[in-house]
Design a protein around this motif. Sequence first.
Motif, PDB file in Angstrom:
ATOM      1  N   VAL A 158       1.835   9.696  -9.633  1.00 30.06           N
ATOM      2  CA  VAL A 158       1.617   8.642  -8.868  1.00 30.06           C
ATOM      3  C   VAL A 158      -0.026   8.778  -8.618  1.00 30.06           C
ATOM      4  N   LEU A 159      -0.835   7.899  -9.127  1.00 30.73           N
ATOM      5  CA  LEU A 159      -2.306   8.076  -9.064  1.00 30.73           C
ATOM      6  C   LEU A 159      -2.651   7.687  -7.629  1.00 30.73           C
ATOM      7  N   PRO A 160      -3.692   8.436  -6.954  1.00 27.70           N
ATOM      8  CA  PRO A 160      -3.947   7.922  -5.649  1.00 27.70           C
ATOM      9  C   PRO A 160      -4.415   6.517  -5.309  1.00 27.70           C
ATOM     10  N   PHE A 161      -3.620   5.985  -4.463  1.00 34.17           N
ATOM     11  CA  PHE A 161      -3.676   4.502  -4.165  1.00 34.17           C
ATOM     12  C   PHE A 161      -5.336   4.211  -3.688  1.00 34.17           C
ATOM     13  N   ALA A 162      -5.734   3.114  -4.218  1.00 33.91           N
ATOM     14  CA  ALA A 162      -7.145   2.648  -3.692  1.00 33.91           C
ATOM     15  C   ALA A 162      -7.088   2.093  -2.521  1.00 33.91           C
ATOM     16  N   ASN A 163      -8.024   2.275  -1.666  1.00 37.73           N
ATOM     17  CA  ASN A 163      -8.140   1.859  -0.309  1.00 37.73           C
ATOM     18  C   ASN A 163      -9.364   0.379  -0.423  1.00 37.73           C
ATOM     19  N   LEU A 164      -8.731  -0.594  -0.382  1.00 35.43           N
ATOM     20  CA  LEU A 164      -9.591  -1.739  -0.550  1.00 35.43           C
ATOM     21  C   LEU A 164      -9.977  -2.697   0.586  1.00 35.43           C
ATOM     22  N   SER A 165      -9.651  -1.655   1.865  1.00 30.91           N
ATOM     23  CA  SER A 165      -9.919  -2.446   3.122  1.00 30.91           C
ATOM     24  C   SER A 165     -11.492  -2.296   3.368  1.00 30.91           C
ATOM     25  N   GLY A 166     -12.162  -1.384   2.689  1.00 28.60           N
ATOM     26  CA  GLY A 166     -13.628  -1.137   3.155  1.00 28.60           C
ATOM     27  C   GLY A 166     -14.207  -0.333   4.338  1.00 28.60           C
ATOM     28  N   ASP A 167     -12.847   0.467   4.632  1.00 30.99           N
ATOM     29  CA  ASP A 167     -12.830   1.055   6.062  1.00 30.99           C
ATOM     30  C   ASP A 167     -12.396   2.370   5.837  1.00 30.99           C
ATOM     31  N   PRO A 168     -13.324   3.450   5.704  1.00 28.58           N
ATOM     32  CA  PRO A 168     -13.041   4.895   5.365  1.00 28.58           C
ATOM     33  C   PRO A 168     -11.767   5.437   6.300  1.00 28.58           C
ATOM     34  N   GLU A 169     -11.779   5.025   7.603  1.00 30.86           N
ATOM     35  CA  GLU A 169     -10.828   5.383   8.474  1.00 30.86           C
ATOM     36  C   GLU A 169      -9.366   5.147   8.010  1.00 30.86           C
ATOM     37  N   GLN A 170      -9.288   4.146   6.741  1.00 30.77           N
ATOM     38  CA  GLN A 170      -7.882   3.960   6.259  1.00 30.77           C
ATOM     39  C   GLN A 170      -7.328   4.885   5.285  1.00 30.77           C
ATOM     40  N   ASP A 171      -8.191   5.668   4.938  1.00 31.20           N
ATOM     41  CA  ASP A 171      -8.059   6.777   3.668  1.00 31.20           C
ATOM     42  C   ASP A 171      -6.905   7.527   3.890  1.00 31.20           C
ATOM     43  N   TYR A 172      -6.703   7.944   5.356  1.00 34.67           N
ATOM     44  CA  TYR A 172      -5.572   8.900   5.643  1.00 34.67           C
ATOM     45  C   TYR A 172      -4.141   8.292   5.343  1.00 34.67           C
ATOM     46  N   PHE A 173      -4.286   6.887   5.891  1.00 28.85           N
ATOM     47  CA  PHE A 173      -3.006   6.095   5.485  1.00 28.85           C
ATOM     48  C   PHE A 173      -2.584   6.108   3.957  1.00 28.85           C
ATOM     49  N   VAL A 174      -3.535   5.550   3.128  1.00 24.98           N
ATOM     50  CA  VAL A 174      -3.557   5.371   1.839  1.00 24.98           C
ATOM     51  C   VAL A 174      -3.149   6.649   1.301  1.00 24.98           C
ATOM     52  N   ASP A 175      -3.745   7.837   1.463  1.00 22.37           N
ATOM     53  CA  ASP A 175      -3.489   9.106   0.792  1.00 22.37           C
ATOM     54  C   ASP A 175      -2.136   9.609   1.177  1.00 22.37           C
ATOM     55  N   GLY A 176      -1.661   9.260   2.632  1.00 19.52           N
ATOM     56  CA  GLY A 176      -0.219   9.612   2.953  1.00 19.52           C
ATOM     57  C   GLY A 176       0.807   8.853   2.150  1.00 19.52           C
ATOM     58  N   VAL A 177       0.504   7.636   1.802  1.00 17.55           N
ATOM     59  CA  VAL A 177       1.519   6.677   1.005  1.00 17.55           C
ATOM     60  C   VAL A 177       1.655   7.579  -0.116  1.00 17.55           C
ATOM     61  N   THR A 178       0.459   7.777  -0.954  1.00  9.47           N
ATOM     62  CA  THR A 178       0.653   8.495  -2.240  1.00  9.47           C
ATOM     63  C   THR A 178       1.087   9.891  -2.204  1.00  9.47           C
ATOM     64  N   GLU A 179       1.031  10.637  -1.217  1.00  7.23           N
ATOM     65  CA  GLU A 179       1.691  11.909  -1.307  1.00  7.23           C
ATOM     66  C   GLU A 179       2.950  12.000  -0.964  1.00  7.23           C
ATOM     67  N   SER A 180       3.472  11.209   0.036  1.00  9.14           N
ATOM     68  CA  SER A 180       4.831  10.913   0.306  1.00  9.14           C
ATOM     69  C   SER A 180       5.583  10.359  -0.737  1.00  9.14           C
ATOM     70  N   LEU A 181       4.942   9.381  -1.549  1.00  2.00           N
ATOM     71  CA  LEU A 181       5.807   8.849  -2.570  1.00  2.00           C
ATOM     72  C   LEU A 181       5.846   9.674  -3.702  1.00  2.00           C
ATOM     73  N   THR A 182       4.916  10.759  -3.749  1.00  2.00           N
ATOM     74  CA  THR A 182       5.018  11.992  -4.953  1.00  2.00           C
ATOM     75  C   THR A 182       6.118  12.926  -4.369  1.00  2.00           C
ATOM     76  N   THR A 183       6.495  12.910  -3.147  1.00  2.00           N
ATOM     77  CA  THR A 183       7.277  13.957  -2.628  1.00  2.00           C
ATOM     78  C   THR A 183       8.721  13.384  -2.918  1.00  2.00           C
ATOM     79  N   ASP A 184       8.772  11.898  -2.512  1.00  2.16           N
ATOM     80  CA  ASP A 184      10.024  11.472  -2.565  1.00  2.16           C
ATOM     81  C   ASP A 184      10.744  11.053  -4.013  1.00  2.16           C
ATOM     82  N   LEU A 185       9.592  10.782  -4.945  1.00  2.00           N
ATOM     83  CA  LEU A 185       9.939  10.492  -6.453  1.00  2.00           C
ATOM     84  C   LEU A 185      10.421  12.024  -7.033  1.00  2.00           C
ATOM     85  N   SER A 186      10.119  13.014  -6.647  1.00  2.00           N
ATOM     86  CA  SER A 186      10.434  14.306  -7.003  1.00  2.00           C
ATOM     87  C   SER A 186      11.990  14.676  -6.606  1.00  2.00           C
ATOM     88  N   ARG A 187      12.478  13.897  -5.420  1.00  2.92           N
ATOM     89  CA  ARG A 187      13.852  14.104  -5.531  1.00  2.92           C
ATOM     90  C   ARG A 187      14.619  13.490  -6.246  1.00  2.92           C
TER      91      ARG A 187
END
Length: 523
Positions: free
Chosen positions: A134-163
């Motif tokens: 799962v490659l890190p999702f791109a933040n297209l919002s132009g708002d660095p404050e959204q990075d935490y949400f975007v990275d969270g989606v990537t990390e959680s999806l990596t964890t759930d797929l490993s199940r």
Amino acid sequence: MRYFFEEYAFDTDRRELRRGADVVPTTPQVFDLLDYLIRNRERVVSKDDLISAVWNGRSVSDAALTTRLNVARNAIGDDGDKQRLIKTLPRKGFRFVGAVHEGQRPATSSSSSAAQNDDKAQRPLSPPHLSIVVLPFANLSGDPEQDYFVDGVTESLTTDLSRIRRSFVIARNSAFSYKGKSADVRQVGRELNVRYVLEGSVQRSGNRLRVNVQLVDARTENHLWAERFDKPVADLFEMQDEIVSRLANTLETQLIEAEARRAQRSLHPNSMDLYFQGMAWFNKGPTPDHMAQARGFFERALALDPEGVEALVGLAYVDGMTGAYLIDDGAARFAASETASTKAVTLAPDNALAHMLLGCAQMCTNRTAQGIAECERALQLNRNLADAHATIGAAKILIGRAAETETHVLEALRLSPRDSGVYRWLHWVGVAKLMLAADAEAVTWLRRSLETNRNNPLAHLHLGAALVLVEKPDEARAAIQEGLTLDPTFTIRRMRRMSDHPAFRAGGKRLRDAMRMAGVPEG
């Protein structure tokens, strides 16, 4: 780590055994057994050592251990008589006695042979089944404050797929080395040795959030599947959970389909290749032909690996479906489903699907409370197992609580709206509505089920009953005809009592009477 012995290469990082350039199919237990013996080749290992390392201390008979050792010997060209590589020392244990070299192939007296061996050692290993990054999702919002949400989606999806059992998911740290880079999918596939790459982007605009994802074949760069979520912004963490749950469930289905297509091209399919093909047939719907095709693949997989948990789960699915939908006396099929799922739970106590299918077998044999408990155990193991939520909803029909079925199914649909089992879930709500005499609602739910998958004869027949009850006899006869075309052997006599609850018995009689009125033969 790589270990080389004779013409074999044993790679513990990629969990792969090769003979020359060819991959030798091995089950996880056989691989772990070889791994333990090779790593501890300087000493004799006892039976208890092996059971502790490979079976996590579970009770294993001498006969079962001997069988797995013989399978391991066969994988590396050895046998119980010659014991050229794995030697049994009576009353002491076992030892790997072959000459092993680590990290690179040993030189030989022939320089040309050495060159050939070095070349073989450097050849890339084939990516494992269900291998994905799962490659890190791109933040297209132009708002660095959204990075935490975007990275969270990537990390959680990596964890759930490993199940997903048998999946090989690249860890978060390796995947995030590509963050902010324009990655070439083929290069990523080669560098990480994976079959699939998941890419995505997140864009927030005002009060709306858009998430785009695509699954790509790392070898061909073909796009296998794409999805878009476009939702009003609410609680970001709740949205993250919902997005990840939906993606994980949908991706599991897509990956199984992709692996089944690969397996069809294999000249020498292994047990997992056969399992994927069996699941592809199972997911088509409960017709006699589909279930027979699926059963054939699962039985072939078990012939190659008698303790293959995936194939056991597949057989439990097929037997349960056949007992519930396709034969007059389902008792033998439910018993077979319970046997297969019980064995799977014994071999893999953390396999959520095995627990759910054991619960299904119990529900269908008048042990509804036990069945619900098994499904709840499955959800403890895999919170995204939408089928378990829906199955609990179906169980509520059996205990006179059909009014609760819709809520459970709606939760399943929230988690996995494009699941291969959606047609079954919608069907169960339709049956629940019939039990509640909400016949017009039943028609709506049953039609939704058939729009999702028309290969469900029982849904056609139940729709015919519902249409009779809302006084649409012509449409009812047409629905019955479609159901009997899919399963010409169906009769009223097949409708069996799965529960003694008075409400279920009363609703069942009402349903059977309506099916008679619609034209279903008595049998």
